[in-house]
Design a protein around this motif. Structure first.
Motif, PDB file in Angstrom:
ATOM      1  N   VAL A  49       0.870  -1.175   0.000  1.00 58.81           N
ATOM      2  CA  VAL A  49       0.000   0.000   0.000  1.00 58.81           C
ATOM      3  C   VAL A  49       0.908   1.227   0.000  1.00 58.81           C
ATOM      4  O   VAL A  49       1.843   1.322   0.801  1.00 58.81           O
ATOM      5  N   GLU A  50       0.648   2.159  -0.913  1.00 58.01           N
ATOM      6  CA  GLU A  50       1.332   3.444  -0.922  1.00 58.01           C
ATOM      7  C   GLU A  50       0.349   4.487  -0.411  1.00 58.01           C
ATOM      8  O   GLU A  50      -0.782   4.567  -0.899  1.00 58.01           O
ATOM      9  N   GLU A  52      -0.136   8.692   1.008  1.00 57.72           N
ATOM     10  CA  GLU A  52       0.346  10.050   1.210  1.00 57.72           C
ATOM     11  C   GLU A  52      -0.295  10.538   2.497  1.00 57.72           C
ATOM     12  O   GLU A  52      -1.423  10.173   2.808  1.00 57.72           O
ATOM     13  N   VAL A  66      -4.822   6.797   0.427  1.00 54.79           N
ATOM     14  CA  VAL A  66      -4.202   5.700  -0.314  1.00 54.79           C
ATOM     15  C   VAL A  66      -3.975   6.161  -1.749  1.00 54.79           C
ATOM     16  O   VAL A  66      -4.893   6.649  -2.400  1.00 54.79           O
ATOM     17  N   VAL A  67      -2.749   5.991  -2.229  1.00 51.64           N
ATOM     18  CA  VAL A  67      -2.381   6.360  -3.588  1.00 51.64           C
ATOM     19  C   VAL A  67      -2.434   5.138  -4.503  1.00 51.64           C
ATOM     20  O   VAL A  67      -2.882   5.212  -5.638  1.00 51.64           O
ATOM     21  N   ASN A  68      -1.973   3.997  -3.990  1.00 47.32           N
ATOM     22  CA  ASN A  68      -1.915   2.768  -4.774  1.00 47.32           C
ATOM     23  C   ASN A  68      -1.911   1.591  -3.822  1.00 47.32           C
ATOM     24  O   ASN A  68      -1.346   1.683  -2.733  1.00 47.32           O
ATOM     25  N   ALA A  69      -2.509   0.490  -4.243  1.00 49.96           N
ATOM     26  CA  ALA A  69      -2.512  -0.725  -3.429  1.00 49.96           C
ATOM     27  C   ALA A  69      -2.673  -1.940  -4.322  1.00 49.96           C
ATOM     28  O   ALA A  69      -3.482  -1.937  -5.247  1.00 49.96           O
ATOM     29  N   LYS A  70      -1.894  -2.960  -4.040  1.00 53.54           N
ATOM     30  CA  LYS A  70      -1.992  -4.235  -4.754  1.00 53.54           C
ATOM     31  C   LYS A  70      -1.943  -5.344  -3.732  1.00 53.54           C
ATOM     32  O   LYS A  70      -1.006  -5.368  -2.933  1.00 53.54           O
ATOM     33  N   ALA A  72      -6.023  -4.741  -4.415  1.00 53.73           N
ATOM     34  CA  ALA A  72      -6.950  -3.725  -3.917  1.00 53.73           C
ATOM     35  C   ALA A  72      -7.810  -4.271  -2.783  1.00 53.73           C
ATOM     36  O   ALA A  72      -8.130  -5.458  -2.741  1.00 53.73           O
ATOM     37  N   GLU A  76      -5.324  -1.886   2.696  1.00 55.77           N
ATOM     38  CA  GLU A  76      -5.482  -0.438   2.852  1.00 55.77           C
ATOM     39  C   GLU A  76      -5.910  -0.025   4.262  1.00 55.77           C
ATOM     40  O   GLU A  76      -5.330   0.892   4.839  1.00 55.77           O
ATOM     41  N   LYS A  96       5.050  10.631   1.909  1.00 55.88           N
ATOM     42  CA  LYS A  96       4.526   9.498   1.139  1.00 55.88           C
ATOM     43  C   LYS A  96       5.360   8.296   1.532  1.00 55.88           C
ATOM     44  O   LYS A  96       6.582   8.392   1.682  1.00 55.88           O
ATOM     45  N   ARG A  98       5.552   3.732   1.223  1.00 59.04           N
ATOM     46  CA  ARG A  98       5.043   2.452   0.719  1.00 59.04           C
ATOM     47  C   ARG A  98       5.243   1.427   1.836  1.00 59.04           C
ATOM     48  O   ARG A  98       6.341   1.272   2.358  1.00 59.04           O
TER      49      ARG A  98
END
Length: 103
Positions: A49-50, A52, A66-70, A72, A76, A96, A98
């Motif tokens: 999870v990234e 900011e 949350v900027v990005n998550a894999k 989904a 998060e 920011k 990760r």
């Protein structure tokens, strides 16, 4: 017994996976590790999870997004809950980070 081992291994890996905040001006004074979601640990799911975040003048985290998550919708909530508890030296700013979740 196996579940405890998997969870402990996941937490150990997670503890090593924190990246430094993006802003050089932010100096962390307290970091809280996110909890590995039990269902993700049982299924062997790994990801990241990234986020900011904004730190207020007093050093408290004011907001997290949350900027990005894999993948989904797996990690998060745990990541956001942990970062909201972080504290920084007074001054404020934006950061920011990760957070990697691995077993």
């Amino acid at each position: 017994m196996r579940h405890s081992f998997i969870l402990a291994a996941g937490l150990a890996a997670l503890a090593l996976s924190f990246a430094a905040p993006a802003s050089a001006d932010l100096r962390p004074t307290k970091r809280v590790e996110p909890q590995y979601p039990p269902e993700a640990a049982r299924s062997g799911t790994q990801g990241f999870v990234e986020v900011e975040f904004v730190v207020d003048e007093g050093g408290k985290v004011a907001s997290v997004s949350v900027v990005n998550a894999k993948p989904a919708r797996v990690f998060e909530q745990s990541a956001v809950r942990a970062v909201k508890q972080w504290e920084f030296a007074p001054g404020g700013g934006k950061g920011k980070v990760r957070l990697d979740f691995s077993l």
